[in-house]
Design a protein around this motif. Sequence first.
Motif, PDB file in Angstrom:
ATOM      1  N   THR A 189      31.247  41.660  10.159  1.00 19.61           N
ATOM      2  CA  THR A 189      31.461  41.208   8.780  1.00 19.61           C
ATOM      3  C   THR A 189      31.102  42.336   7.834  1.00 19.61           C
ATOM      4  N   LEU A 190      32.048  42.685   6.993  1.00 24.33           N
ATOM      5  CA  LEU A 190      31.813  43.716   5.974  1.00 24.33           C
ATOM      6  C   LEU A 190      31.863  43.040   4.613  1.00 24.33           C
ATOM      7  N   ALA A 191      30.812  43.199   3.837  1.00 23.46           N
ATOM      8  CA  ALA A 191      30.793  42.562   2.510  1.00 23.46           C
ATOM      9  C   ALA A 191      30.611  43.624   1.436  1.00 23.46           C
ATOM     10  N   PHE A 192      31.537  43.663   0.492  1.00 22.57           N
ATOM     11  CA  PHE A 192      31.439  44.565  -0.648  1.00 22.57           C
ATOM     12  C   PHE A 192      31.090  43.716  -1.868  1.00 22.57           C
ATOM     13  N   ASP A 193      30.079  44.136  -2.585  1.00 23.50           N
ATOM     14  CA  ASP A 193      29.606  43.337  -3.720  1.00 23.50           C
ATOM     15  C   ASP A 193      29.486  44.252  -4.937  1.00 23.50           C
ATOM     16  N   LEU A 194      30.174  43.911  -6.004  1.00 22.09           N
ATOM     17  CA  LEU A 194      30.089  44.717  -7.223  1.00 22.09           C
ATOM     18  C   LEU A 194      29.653  43.821  -8.377  1.00 22.09           C
ATOM     19  N   ASN A 195      28.584  44.212  -9.057  1.00 20.24           N
ATOM     20  CA  ASN A 195      28.039  43.416 -10.170  1.00 20.24           C
ATOM     21  C   ASN A 195      27.973  44.279 -11.422  1.00 20.24           C
ATOM     22  N   ILE A 196      28.377  43.705 -12.524  1.00 20.89           N
ATOM     23  CA  ILE A 196      28.296  44.417 -13.803  1.00 20.89           C
ATOM     24  C   ILE A 196      27.687  43.469 -14.844  1.00 20.89           C
ATOM     25  N   ASP A 197      26.588  43.904 -15.458  1.00 20.78           N
ATOM     26  CA  ASP A 197      25.955  43.147 -16.554  1.00 20.78           C
ATOM     27  C   ASP A 197      26.140  43.938 -17.833  1.00 20.78           C
ATOM     28  N   PRO A 255      26.512  47.997  -7.305  1.00 22.06           N
ATOM     29  CA  PRO A 255      27.300  47.653  -6.119  1.00 22.06           C
ATOM     30  C   PRO A 255      26.440  47.656  -4.847  1.00 22.06           C
ATOM     31  N   SER A 256      26.923  46.973  -3.826  1.00 20.16           N
ATOM     32  CA  SER A 256      26.260  47.040  -2.515  1.00 20.16           C
ATOM     33  C   SER A 256      27.295  46.834  -1.417  1.00 20.16           C
ATOM     34  N   ILE A 257      26.972  47.320  -0.242  1.00 13.35           N
ATOM     35  CA  ILE A 257      27.845  47.124   0.917  1.00 13.35           C
ATOM     36  C   ILE A 257      26.972  46.682   2.091  1.00 13.35           C
ATOM     37  N   THR A 258      27.440  45.657   2.801  1.00 18.71           N
ATOM     38  CA  THR A 258      26.657  45.099   3.907  1.00 18.71           C
ATOM     39  C   THR A 258      27.539  44.998   5.149  1.00 18.71           C
ATOM     40  N   TRP A 259      27.003  45.427   6.275  1.00 21.19           N
ATOM     41  CA  TRP A 259      27.732  45.343   7.548  1.00 21.19           C
ATOM     42  C   TRP A 259      26.885  44.547   8.537  1.00 21.19           C
ATOM     43  N   ASN A 260      27.420  43.445   9.037  1.00 18.35           N
ATOM     44  CA  ASN A 260      26.727  42.616  10.018  1.00 18.35           C
ATOM     45  C   ASN A 260      27.543  42.520  11.300  1.00 18.35           C
ATOM     46  N   ILE A 261      26.862  42.540  12.432  1.00 20.06           N
ATOM     47  CA  ILE A 261      27.530  42.355  13.737  1.00 20.06           C
ATOM     48  C   ILE A 261      26.894  41.151  14.412  1.00 20.06           C
ATOM     49  N   HIS A 262      27.723  40.147  14.700  1.00 21.00           N
ATOM     50  CA  HIS A 262      27.209  38.938  15.347  1.00 21.00           C
ATOM     51  C   HIS A 262      27.735  38.858  16.780  1.00 21.00           C
ATOM     52  N   ASP A 263      26.833  38.600  17.702  1.00 20.60           N
ATOM     53  CA  ASP A 263      27.203  38.491  19.112  1.00 20.60           C
ATOM     54  C   ASP A 263      26.904  37.065  19.579  1.00 20.60           C
ATOM     55  N   THR A 282      22.390  38.598  15.436  1.00 21.65           N
ATOM     56  CA  THR A 282      23.125  39.268  14.359  1.00 21.65           C
ATOM     57  C   THR A 282      22.281  40.459  13.914  1.00 21.65           C
ATOM     58  N   ARG A 283      22.952  41.609  13.819  1.00 18.83           N
ATOM     59  CA  ARG A 283      22.270  42.809  13.316  1.00 18.83           C
ATOM     60  C   ARG A 283      23.023  43.274  12.081  1.00 18.83           C
ATOM     61  N   GLY A 284      22.282  43.744  11.094  1.00 12.82           N
ATOM     62  CA  GLY A 284      22.976  44.167   9.878  1.00 12.82           C
ATOM     63  C   GLY A 284      22.267  45.261   9.123  1.00 12.82           C
ATOM     64  N   ILE A 285      23.050  45.934   8.301  1.00 11.31           N
ATOM     65  CA  ILE A 285      22.492  46.980   7.434  1.00 11.31           C
ATOM     66  C   ILE A 285      23.216  46.917   6.096  1.00 11.31           C
ATOM     67  N   SER A 286      22.488  47.156   5.026  1.00 10.89           N
ATOM     68  CA  SER A 286      23.159  47.178   3.720  1.00 10.89           C
ATOM     69  C   SER A 286      22.604  48.303   2.862  1.00 10.89           C
ATOM     70  N   PHE A 287      23.478  48.803   2.003  1.00 11.26           N
ATOM     71  CA  PHE A 287      23.104  49.855   1.057  1.00 11.26           C
ATOM     72  C   PHE A 287      23.424  49.360  -0.342  1.00 11.26           C
ATOM     73  N   LEU A 322      17.672  46.384   6.319  1.00 10.88           N
ATOM     74  CA  LEU A 322      18.044  46.120   7.710  1.00 10.88           C
ATOM     75  C   LEU A 322      17.706  44.674   8.012  1.00 10.88           C
ATOM     76  N   ASN A 323      18.538  44.022   8.825  1.00 10.76           N
ATOM     77  CA  ASN A 323      18.180  42.649   9.199  1.00 10.76           C
ATOM     78  C   ASN A 323      18.559  42.356  10.651  1.00 10.76           C
ATOM     79  N   PHE A 324      17.808  41.456  11.255  1.00 14.01           N
ATOM     80  CA  PHE A 324      18.051  41.041  12.643  1.00 14.01           C
ATOM     81  C   PHE A 324      17.817  39.532  12.723  1.00 14.01           C
ATOM     82  N   VAL A 325      18.769  38.829  13.330  1.00 15.25           N
ATOM     83  CA  VAL A 325      18.661  37.368  13.449  1.00 15.25           C
ATOM     84  C   VAL A 325      18.886  36.971  14.902  1.00 15.25           C
TER      85      VAL A 325
END
Lengths: 77, 395
Positions: B79-87, B114-122, B128-133, B148-151
């Motif tokens: 799962t790739l999530a792109f998030d862009l926020n403007i205030d 902005p942020s980008i998150t990549w999660n890999i679910h098995d 699930t392992r993930g990383i976001s910037f 970093l996240n791990f589930v």
Amino acid sequence: MKKRIRTLSVTALSITLPILGLSACVSVKEYQKSRINDADMELSARKSEKFEQNFYLYREGAAGANGGKSGGGCGCN
Amino acid sequence: MSVGLLLSLWRAGYAQQEKTSYETRKLKVKEVNLVSSYYQQDGNKSAVTGGIGTEKLSDYAQSIDLVLKATDQRHRQHTLAFDLNIDHYTSASSDRIDPLTVSSASRSDTHIYPSITWNIHDDVTRTTRGISFSYSTEYDYKSYGVNLNFVKASAGNNREISLKAGAFFDTWSVILPPELRPEGYGSGAEGDRDPIAYKPRNSYSAGLSLSQVINKRLQVLLTVEPAFQQGLLSTPFHRMYFKDGSETVERLPGSRLKLPIGFRLHYFLGDHVVLRTFYRYYIDDWGMQAHTINVETPVKLSSFASISPFYRYSHQTAVRYFAAYGQHAPTDRYYTSDYDISGFNSQFVGAGLRLAPPGGVLGVGHWQSAELRYGHYVRTTGMVANSLTLLVKLK
């Protein structure tokens, strides 16, 4: 400082340990999860709360553990 | 003949394999969420003017997040999530940082993050392992973040443990009120060639969450999320007025350790009502303790419409460095008159309306749902705010 760290640790443990005792819960099968899988039952804040969580972070001293931001941005206005 | 048959079977098999590989790798748009929000507040205890003066602020926020999904050859879901926020905000108090400079620090400013998150679910290992910037920029502040996240889920998917760790590396442009600037110190305004200082503020956090399905209608989540901040934790343009009438800018310790512990309990009552509750206890080493309770009860009016009234109450004690305007002694080591970290109670009440018709909102097939949410916030310091949010989900 040591006293404060001890207080923080005791607080964390006193809340965590009872939850670990939940291992004795009923096993719910996938086909029994129609209500658990409902969108309103999702165990996180709603997407529509996104900006509300930002203003809590800026307008209140307490933050975290609610799925919102925990840093990045000054919120100084 | 047999060779021809073998060849055609091999070709058919290859074609099938190629088709399968293609299908498993295909990147698809899972969903797109658009969030628009308007927030306005008013009060009379601005930290910019030392705990007195207008807190009037309005903020227009826009967010778009795009979620893409793909399956790899090992059947893991990416799962790739792109998030862009403007205030974009206008703030009367910020205008008073430097009343003589029209383009001062931020009478109005735009905050982009902005942020980008990549999660890999098995599914096999139930992990699930993930990383976001993330990146954040506004007039006087820049931030770079990594998480970093791990589930790991239990065999029946009734229990889940989640670990995460994150860091934000921020930089302040130190903009001081004009009357407190040393000789030759810049205003921070565009075109001013006099230099200003830059100071770091770094935040590190860890998180442990444990969720459990209790029965067919009830599930709970416990989250412990300690965080540590160091660097410039005071705001350089927050004025301070002492008992003797002298003036300076606020001064706070260079580190802060925070411990929030959150507990969620969601219960499905009957066939049409969900009870969503949240409680958080918070403590930090600046002397603040806080309790926050949130209750929301979505009521399903029909198969595609629901209304969700909510109420949030929060109580916090003041940090030990807070005192009101003119109350600090000049001999104090640390001092602030910022009411955001004073002792107060706050309430936030409102409701959300969600529509998710089977054929799409207004008959537009990809427009899966729309949610409108309004809330009114009051603080015992006298600050009042209103928030209106529209969420549009496309699939």
